[in-house]
Scaffold this active site. Structure first.
Site, PDB file in Angstrom:
ATOM      1  N   LYS A 185      73.793 -35.486 -30.025  1.00  0.00           N
ATOM      2  CA  LYS A 185      74.385 -35.962 -31.273  1.00  0.00           C
ATOM      3  C   LYS A 185      73.281 -35.959 -32.325  1.00  0.00           C
ATOM      4  O   LYS A 185      72.625 -36.964 -32.548  1.00  0.00           O
ATOM      5  CB  LYS A 185      74.969 -37.357 -31.088  1.00  0.00           C
ATOM      6  CG  LYS A 185      76.070 -37.429 -30.058  1.00  0.00           C
ATOM      7  CD  LYS A 185      76.358 -38.869 -29.676  1.00  0.00           C
ATOM      8  CE  LYS A 185      77.346 -38.960 -28.555  1.00  0.00           C
ATOM      9  NZ  LYS A 185      76.740 -38.739 -27.249  1.00  0.00           N
ATOM     10  N   HIS A 231      76.093 -32.995 -24.791  1.00  0.00           N
ATOM     11  CA  HIS A 231      76.272 -34.378 -25.226  1.00  0.00           C
ATOM     12  C   HIS A 231      75.327 -34.803 -26.342  1.00  0.00           C
ATOM     13  O   HIS A 231      75.312 -35.967 -26.749  1.00  0.00           O
ATOM     14  CB  HIS A 231      76.106 -35.309 -24.009  1.00  0.00           C
ATOM     15  CG  HIS A 231      76.902 -36.552 -24.111  1.00  0.00           C
ATOM     16  ND1 HIS A 231      76.341 -37.785 -24.308  1.00  0.00           N
ATOM     17  CD2 HIS A 231      78.241 -36.755 -24.057  1.00  0.00           C
ATOM     18  CE1 HIS A 231      77.284 -38.700 -24.364  1.00  0.00           C
ATOM     19  NE2 HIS A 231      78.446 -38.098 -24.212  1.00  0.00           N
ATOM     20  N   ASP A 273      68.086 -28.972 -43.857  1.00  0.00           N
ATOM     21  CA  ASP A 273      67.007 -28.176 -44.462  1.00  0.00           C
ATOM     22  C   ASP A 273      65.739 -28.123 -43.614  1.00  0.00           C
ATOM     23  O   ASP A 273      64.635 -27.972 -44.145  1.00  0.00           O
ATOM     24  CB  ASP A 273      66.666 -28.694 -45.866  1.00  0.00           C
ATOM     25  CG  ASP A 273      67.785 -28.414 -46.869  1.00  0.00           C
ATOM     26  OD1 ASP A 273      68.579 -27.488 -46.623  1.00  0.00           O
ATOM     27  OD2 ASP A 273      67.851 -29.111 -47.893  1.00  0.00           O
TER      28      ASP A 273
END
Length: 149
Positions: free
Chosen positions: A90, A88, A95
């Site tokens: 996010k 879950h 870089d």
């Protein structure tokens, strides 16, 4: 994008610019990824030679509209959990130095209609734990590590 910000900008265009600024690597760890615009940006980065890796949720990746199949067909490595529960997270890391995190799933619905938040951080003190978590999950979800009985 129905979310005008100063200078006629919108949150989607800001997110796209941030992603497209990647020169070396992009790590993506998302529950849901169905935005075609974000999918095209990730594929473009891959074609430019940026190392892109994606971790996602197994149940979501097969749903209609998911970008995950297109990313895989483009040659982008994708891993998903092998157990119960949801992957879950996010977040994305550009870089190894810029963290993008918050409640936003990378879906058209979330971008255009939901009340979501995104935090962009360039402080190594905050980026490093997310990068470490990505690497831990990447290894945990390695298909070669699966035990078949």
């Amino acid at each position: 994008c129905p979310c005008p910000l100063p200078r006629g900008d919108c949150s989607l265009s800001r997110l796209l610019r941030l992603l497209l600024s990647a020169r070396r690597s992009l790590e993506i760890c998302l529950f849901a990824f169905s935005s075609p615009q974000l999918g095209r940006a990730v594929q473009l980065l891959h074609r430019r030679g940026v190392r892109v890796r994606v971790v996602t949720d197994a149940r979501y990746m097969g749903l209609h509209g998911s970008q995950i199949g297109l990313l895989r067909r483009a040659g982008i490595p994708v891993r998903h959990e092998q157990e119960t529960g949801y992957m879950h997270h996010k977040f994305a890391i550009v870089d190894g130095r810029v963290l993008i995190t918050g409640s936003l799933n990378w879906t058209t619905q979330a971008i255009q209609s939901n009340r979501e938040n995104v935090l962009v951080v360039e402080d190594a003190e905050y980026v490093k734990p997310f990068l470490d978590e990505f690497e831990r999950i990447w290894e945990e979800y390695n298909p070669r590590q699966l035990q078949i009985f």
